[in-house]
Design a protein around this motif. Sequence first.
Motif, short mmCIF file in Angstrom:
data_model
loop_
_atom_site.label_atom_id
_atom_site.label_comp_id
_atom_site.label_asym_id
_atom_site.label_seq_id
_atom_site.Cartn_x
_atom_site.Cartn_y
_atom_site.Cartn_z
N ASN A 116 -20.60 1.15 -63.65
CA ASN A 116 -19.62 1.39 -62.58
C ASN A 116 -20.27 1.51 -61.21
OD1 ASN A 116 -20.80 3.90 -62.75
ND2 ASN A 116 -18.88 5.04 -62.94
N ALA A 117 -21.58 1.26 -61.13
CA ALA A 117 -22.27 1.34 -59.84
C ALA A 117 -23.63 0.67 -60.00
CB ALA A 117 -22.43 2.79 -59.39
N ASP A 146 -14.01 -14.28 -66.13
CA ASP A 146 -14.61 -13.46 -67.16
C ASP A 146 -13.92 -12.10 -67.30
OD1 ASP A 146 -16.58 -15.38 -67.67
OD2 ASP A 146 -17.82 -14.63 -66.03
N LEU A 147 -12.98 -11.80 -66.42
CA LEU A 147 -12.32 -10.51 -66.42
C LEU A 147 -11.14 -10.48 -67.39
CD1 LEU A 147 -12.34 -9.96 -62.56
CD2 LEU A 147 -13.79 -8.82 -64.22
N PHE A 179 -20.50 -6.01 -63.08
CA PHE A 179 -19.13 -6.37 -63.45
C PHE A 179 -19.04 -6.84 -64.90
CE2 PHE A 179 -17.90 -6.64 -58.90
CZ PHE A 179 -16.76 -5.87 -59.00
N ARG A 180 -20.08 -7.51 -65.38
CA ARG A 180 -20.06 -8.06 -66.73
C ARG A 180 -20.38 -7.02 -67.80
NH1 ARG A 180 -20.35 -13.76 -67.01
NH2 ARG A 180 -20.38 -14.74 -64.98
N LYS A 181 -20.90 -5.86 -67.38
CA LYS A 181 -21.29 -4.82 -68.34
C LYS A 181 -20.23 -3.73 -68.31
CE LYS A 181 -25.43 -2.42 -69.90
NZ LYS A 181 -25.55 -3.25 -71.09
N LEU A 208 -28.65 -0.86 -62.83
CA LEU A 208 -27.25 -0.68 -63.21
C LEU A 208 -27.02 0.76 -63.64
CD1 LEU A 208 -26.65 -3.95 -65.28
CD2 LEU A 208 -26.60 -3.61 -62.79
N LEU A 209 -25.87 1.30 -63.23
CA LEU A 209 -25.60 2.72 -63.42
C LEU A 209 -24.30 2.97 -64.15
CD1 LEU A 209 -26.27 3.73 -59.69
CD2 LEU A 209 -27.95 3.72 -61.54
N ALA A 210 -24.24 4.07 -64.87
CA ALA A 210 -23.00 4.59 -65.43
C ALA A 210 -22.98 6.06 -65.03
CB ALA A 210 -22.96 4.43 -66.94
#
Length: 249
Positions: A215-216, A20-21, A209-211, A231-233
């Motif tokens: 990034n954390a 998916d990457l 990873f999919r979003k 999920l964090l940005a």
Amino acid sequence: MANALVFVLVATLLRATGLDLPNLALNKPTEQSSEESSFTSDLAVDGNYNTDIHALSCAHVASDPGASLDWWQVDLQKIFTVLTVSVTNRGDCCHERLTNFTVEVHTSEPMTSSNTGIQVCYLHEGTVGSGLTVDLTCAVNTIGRYVRIVKYNSGNEPLAFCEVVVRGAPLHNTCGESSVLFNTGAREPDYIIASHENIGKLDCANMCFRKASCNAFNSRSPSIGVVSCELLAVALDPVNDEAWDVYVM
């Protein structure tokens, strides 16, 4: 010990979701051991999946009966954790030429270095079918910049294929780890972009990873029965919270 645990966690996730990457090889610089007419090395990373070599969509090393090996390589231009390498074979003819090849990953330019940084991603035994694509999963912790496909004892069956796709993840620190445990027993309370209930660490990492903006992530045991994945940005500034662990990807 904590960092090593998180590296295994994220490496396992990446190996499971590598397809998916993004394609790290697309339009990157390439070379091959020799050129055959118009079938240059760059044609294998142009994003064209046409398997007819006469459509000028395939790379082909020149035939040399005395050759001990043929090779093709792509420079990813940065060091990555290489997870999967996909190779698409010719479909017009001569598919048997893509057989018994090795996918190597080098940290430095193979032509000018002593090859001390070589790692074997995958040894493919047998022949790839006509016009087919094989998705090869690299050995754990395969890290490097140059991905090289090598065929030994090539002789009158020179190396040829139509497209190579490389997927992986960038390294985020100088220690060569793909992820760092930022803090156990801590939670980043701000910059939460999504929350999920009853989600374990691995699935939480998968979601991050999919979003693209993630990034954390914060994670805690789903046995609590409430939100367990956030999920964090963020530029992290964790606070103490024994129930949570915060990870940077």
